[in-house]
Design a protein around this motif. Structure first.
Motif, mmCIF file in Angstrom:
data_model
loop_
_atom_site.group_PDB
_atom_site.id
_atom_site.type_symbol
_atom_site.label_atom_id
_atom_site.label_comp_id
_atom_site.label_asym_id
_atom_site.label_seq_id
_atom_site.Cartn_x
_atom_site.Cartn_y
_atom_site.Cartn_z
ATOM 1 N N GLY A 135 -8.317 60.228 62.822
ATOM 2 C CA GLY A 135 -7.331 60.931 63.631
ATOM 3 C C GLY A 135 -6.350 59.981 64.295
ATOM 4 O O GLY A 135 -5.153 60.274 64.382
ATOM 5 N N GLU A 136 -6.851 58.827 64.734
ATOM 6 C CA GLU A 136 -5.995 57.859 65.419
ATOM 7 C C GLU A 136 -4.905 57.327 64.494
ATOM 8 O O GLU A 136 -3.734 57.220 64.879
ATOM 9 C CB GLU A 136 -6.855 56.717 65.945
ATOM 10 N N ASP A 137 -5.291 56.997 63.259
ATOM 11 C CA ASP A 137 -4.300 56.495 62.294
ATOM 12 C C ASP A 137 -3.231 57.544 62.020
ATOM 13 O O ASP A 137 -2.030 57.232 61.979
ATOM 14 C CB ASP A 137 -4.999 56.105 60.988
ATOM 15 N N LEU A 138 -3.656 58.767 61.829
ATOM 16 C CA LEU A 138 -2.720 59.847 61.543
ATOM 17 C C LEU A 138 -1.844 60.145 62.754
ATOM 18 O O LEU A 138 -0.610 60.289 62.646
ATOM 19 C CB LEU A 138 -3.509 61.093 61.121
ATOM 20 N N PHE A 139 -2.457 60.213 63.902
ATOM 21 C CA PHE A 139 -1.770 60.545 65.146
ATOM 22 C C PHE A 139 -0.700 59.500 65.477
ATOM 23 O O PHE A 139 0.456 59.833 65.776
ATOM 24 C CB PHE A 139 -2.808 60.625 66.274
ATOM 25 N N ASN A 140 -1.075 58.236 65.397
ATOM 26 C CA ASN A 140 -0.132 57.167 65.742
ATOM 27 C C ASN A 140 1.011 57.067 64.736
ATOM 28 O O ASN A 140 2.144 56.761 65.105
ATOM 29 C CB ASN A 140 -0.868 55.834 65.844
ATOM 30 N N ALA A 141 0.713 57.321 63.462
ATOM 31 C CA ALA A 141 1.766 57.265 62.444
ATOM 32 C C ALA A 141 2.824 58.336 62.691
ATOM 33 O O ALA A 141 4.023 58.114 62.481
ATOM 34 C CB ALA A 141 1.165 57.415 61.055
ATOM 35 N N ILE A 142 2.399 59.503 63.160
ATOM 36 C CA ILE A 142 3.354 60.574 63.474
ATOM 37 C C ILE A 142 4.121 60.226 64.749
ATOM 38 O O ILE A 142 5.349 60.378 64.827
ATOM 39 C CB ILE A 142 2.623 61.926 63.629
ATOM 40 N N LYS A 143 3.421 59.722 65.753
ATOM 41 C CA LYS A 143 4.074 59.337 67.017
ATOM 42 C C LYS A 143 5.140 58.264 66.791
ATOM 43 O O LYS A 143 6.211 58.287 67.396
ATOM 44 C CB LYS A 143 3.035 58.817 68.018
ATOM 45 N N ASN A 144 4.840 57.321 65.900
ATOM 46 C CA ASN A 144 5.745 56.201 65.664
ATOM 47 C C ASN A 144 6.791 56.484 64.592
ATOM 48 O O ASN A 144 7.492 55.574 64.145
ATOM 49 C CB ASN A 144 4.933 54.966 65.263
ATOM 50 N N ASN A 145 6.845 57.758 64.152
ATOM 51 C CA ASN A 145 7.824 58.186 63.133
ATOM 52 C C ASN A 145 7.623 57.509 61.777
ATOM 53 O O ASN A 145 8.557 57.433 60.972
ATOM 54 C CB ASN A 145 9.255 57.951 63.620
ATOM 55 N N ASP A 146 6.387 57.032 61.521
ATOM 56 C CA ASP A 146 6.073 56.531 60.179
ATOM 57 C C ASP A 146 5.778 57.699 59.240
ATOM 58 O O ASP A 146 5.902 57.574 58.021
ATOM 59 C CB ASP A 146 4.862 55.595 60.245
ATOM 60 N N ILE A 147 5.346 58.820 59.819
ATOM 61 C CA ILE A 147 5.177 60.059 59.057
ATOM 62 C C ILE A 147 6.179 61.062 59.610
ATOM 63 O O ILE A 147 6.105 61.465 60.768
ATOM 64 C CB ILE A 147 3.745 60.611 59.186
ATOM 65 N N LEU A 148 7.136 61.455 58.742
ATOM 66 C CA LEU A 148 8.204 62.360 59.155
ATOM 67 C C LEU A 148 8.198 63.673 58.390
ATOM 68 O O LEU A 148 8.822 64.646 58.816
ATOM 69 C CB LEU A 148 9.565 61.680 58.962
ATOM 70 N N ASP A 149 7.494 63.686 57.232
ATOM 71 C CA ASP A 149 7.511 64.864 56.370
ATOM 72 C C ASP A 149 6.293 64.824 55.458
ATOM 73 O O ASP A 149 5.444 63.928 55.550
ATOM 74 C CB ASP A 149 8.811 64.909 55.552
ATOM 75 N N ASP A 150 6.228 65.796 54.561
ATOM 76 C CA ASP A 150 5.073 65.877 53.665
ATOM 77 C C ASP A 150 4.948 64.635 52.784
ATOM 78 O O ASP A 150 3.841 64.121 52.570
ATOM 79 C CB ASP A 150 5.177 67.118 52.767
ATOM 80 N N GLU A 151 6.069 64.166 52.277
ATOM 81 C CA GLU A 151 6.032 63.024 51.362
ATOM 82 C C GLU A 151 5.417 61.796 52.032
ATOM 83 O O GLU A 151 4.550 61.128 51.452
ATOM 84 C CB GLU A 151 7.441 62.715 50.859
ATOM 85 N N SER A 152 5.855 61.508 53.238
ATOM 86 C CA SER A 152 5.304 60.344 53.937
ATOM 87 C C SER A 152 3.873 60.607 54.415
ATOM 88 O O SER A 152 3.066 59.678 54.526
ATOM 89 C CB SER A 152 6.203 59.947 55.115
ATOM 90 N N LEU A 153 3.528 61.865 54.681
ATOM 91 C CA LEU A 153 2.148 62.191 55.047
ATOM 92 C C LEU A 153 1.200 61.870 53.908
ATOM 93 O O LEU A 153 0.134 61.268 54.117
ATOM 94 C CB LEU A 153 2.037 63.671 55.414
ATOM 95 N N PHE A 154 1.583 62.264 52.679
ATOM 96 C CA PHE A 154 0.671 62.105 51.550
ATOM 97 C C PHE A 154 0.474 60.648 51.144
ATOM 98 O O PHE A 154 -0.471 60.329 50.412
ATOM 99 C CB PHE A 154 1.164 62.930 50.357
ATOM 100 N N THR A 155 1.337 59.764 51.583
ATOM 101 C CA THR A 155 1.083 58.345 51.338
ATOM 102 C C THR A 155 0.015 57.804 52.281
ATOM 103 O O THR A 155 -0.627 56.794 51.998
ATOM 104 C CB THR A 155 2.381 57.524 51.513
ATOM 105 N N THR A 156 -0.174 58.484 53.406
ATOM 106 C CA THR A 156 -1.196 58.084 54.372
ATOM 107 C C THR A 156 -2.489 58.875 54.191
ATOM 108 O O THR A 156 -3.591 58.329 54.273
ATOM 109 C CB THR A 156 -0.685 58.303 55.818
#
Length: 436
Positions: free
Chosen positions: A179-200
């Motif tokens: 959860g921490e990896d996912l949560f921080n990636a969204i907070k830091n704008n490393d995950i912005l959409d589905d495409e970037s989500l699926f790489t994580t």
């Protein structure tokens, strides 16, 4: 859709047709016949001794995506061996925004029951949750029961539970680090959409315990039933505000499927090694085998049908195939399918078409004819199919199969009594009019 098979074994033996009864047209005043009969003498025969040939086949693969059900579990079956179902799925969200001051509390997976079950739900079941390491992409165009996608060797979590398919859901706490990896990636704008989500986060698969012998359970893919949930809080002057962010299975893409396999080591079914193999019912205790999800089906043929022409020029007025499922194949914990669709398979054992009559598809209805004698029968109207077979040019080597409506997303089984079964013989009853 179903992705299916290959060939039929040659028919052995032709049976003599015996006439069960014979009447002239004068003895059947209510019979309505066509124009061609008006100036002829007609005899109407009821014939019930045609050979019904059965064999068990196994479809190469069947499509298991898009049926709104995740199937999970394992049990040992006396006829089909070890049956295992494992769902694969990925999740996404419509909101990739988390306040920079937010703090993660926990992460969990909610699995919502859809009421489906098969086998003993009183037995404890094990679940292992794995993270996928390869992209959830289909073989060619579809996901099949045989499709596998690589996942991490170590499960994120493993737990035991007692299935309650008529309840709401089960909640699985996942590791905080995920959860921490996912949560921080969204907070830091490393995950912005589905495409970037699926790489994580490629997705998940759920596996039963290797030694489980319990049940197979259905979970809903609806967004309000099954989802990944992040619990987090926002600092506040007086008290932190609790928030959630849900990731659900997308209904707009191929986002899930079920891997459903059997281990038939030591059983008669192990003689079926590829899609071209037929296993005659005389080698399986006079049963034809059918099981949804795994690809097994009963092939049905009528090798003595053409002998009807020896009776004289005529026409089939009615034809019904009567099949009895053995009580060895169903119970309260292993429910039977009450409606089966009728299909033609071609000489390669590929499904060619679903049979219709007057533009309406034909179904086999399960009815109790005599509850005291335990005679529950499938009655299947096959008039049009037999009429077609008697008149086709050139002749083809096709056959019939019966498939449950939920063949792609259940694992229910049926054992059909064959033509030689002592309990109840498979029976083809033809009403035939002969004219000069």
């Amino acid at each position: 859709m179903i992705n299916l098979i290959k060939r039929v074994t040659p028919i052995i033996g032709i049976f003599v047709i015996i006439l069960a009864c014979s009447n002239t047209i004068d003895e059947e005043p209510s019979l309505i016949v066509g124009q061609d009969f008006t100036s002829t003498s007609i005899r109407v025969l009821s014939i019930d001794t045609f050979t019904v040939s059965m064999s068990t086949i196994k479809f190469d693969s069947i499509i298991t995506e898009g049926n709104e059900r995740l199937m999970l579990g394992q049990y040992n079956d006396a006829f089909f061996g070890k049956v295992t179902a494992s769902p694969y799925f990925r999740v996404n969200t419509t909101d990739y925004n988390i306040d920079e001051d937010a703090e993660l509390d926990s992460i969990g997976l909610v699995l919502g029951y859809d009421t489906y079950f098969y086998n003993d739900t009183t037995a404890t079941a094990s679940v292992e949750v794995y993270k996928l390491i390869d992209e959830l992409e289909p073989d060619e165009l579809n996901f099949y029961n045989t499709t596998e996608i690589a996942h991490e060797e170590t499960p994120l979590v493993a737990f035991e539970y007692r299935p309650e398919p008529n309840r709401d859901s089960i909640y699985v706490t996942l590791p905080y680090s995920l959860g921490e990896d996912l949560f921080n990636a969204i907070k830091n704008n490393d995950i912005l959409d589905d495409e970037s989500l699926f790489t994580t986060l490629e997705g998940f698969t759920l596996k039963p315990g290797q030694d489980d012998d319990s049940s197979i359970i259905g979970f809903s893919t609806a967004s309000d039933a099954t989802y990944l949930r992040l619990f987090y809080s926002l600092p506040n002057e007086f008290e932190a505000e609790e928030e959630i962010l849900d990731f659900s299975i997308s209904p707009f893409a191929v986002s899930y499927y079920n891997n459903i396999v059997t281990d038939v080591t030591g059983l008669e079914l192990s003689n079926i090694t590829d899609q071209e193999d037929d296993l005659p019912s005389v080698q399986t205790d006079n049963f034809g085998y059918l099981q949804s999800g795994t690809g097994y089906a009963t092939k049905i043929e009528f090798p003595s049908l053409k002998n009807i022409n020896e009776l004289g020029v005529g026409t089939i007025l009615d034809a019904v195939l009567r099949l009895k499922p053995s009580t060895e194949g169903y119970s309260d914990t292993q429910p039977i399918s009450e409606l089966l669709a009728l299909y033609i398979i071609d000489q390669n054992n590929d499904v060619a078409t679903q049979i219709s009559n007057n533009n309406e598809f034909i179904f086999a209805a399960f009815t109790e004819e005599n509850s005291e004698l335990n005679e529950a029968i499938y009655n299947i109207p096959v008039t049009d199919y037999l009429d077609f077979k008697l008149n086709e040019q050139p002749e083809t080597e096709d056959a019939l199969v019966l498939l449950p409506l939920d063949y792609n997303y259940s694992i229910n089984k049926i054992l059909f009594n064959d033509f030689f079964n002592e309990d109840f013989e498979a029976e083809l009853v033809i009403t035939y009019a002969i004219y000069d």
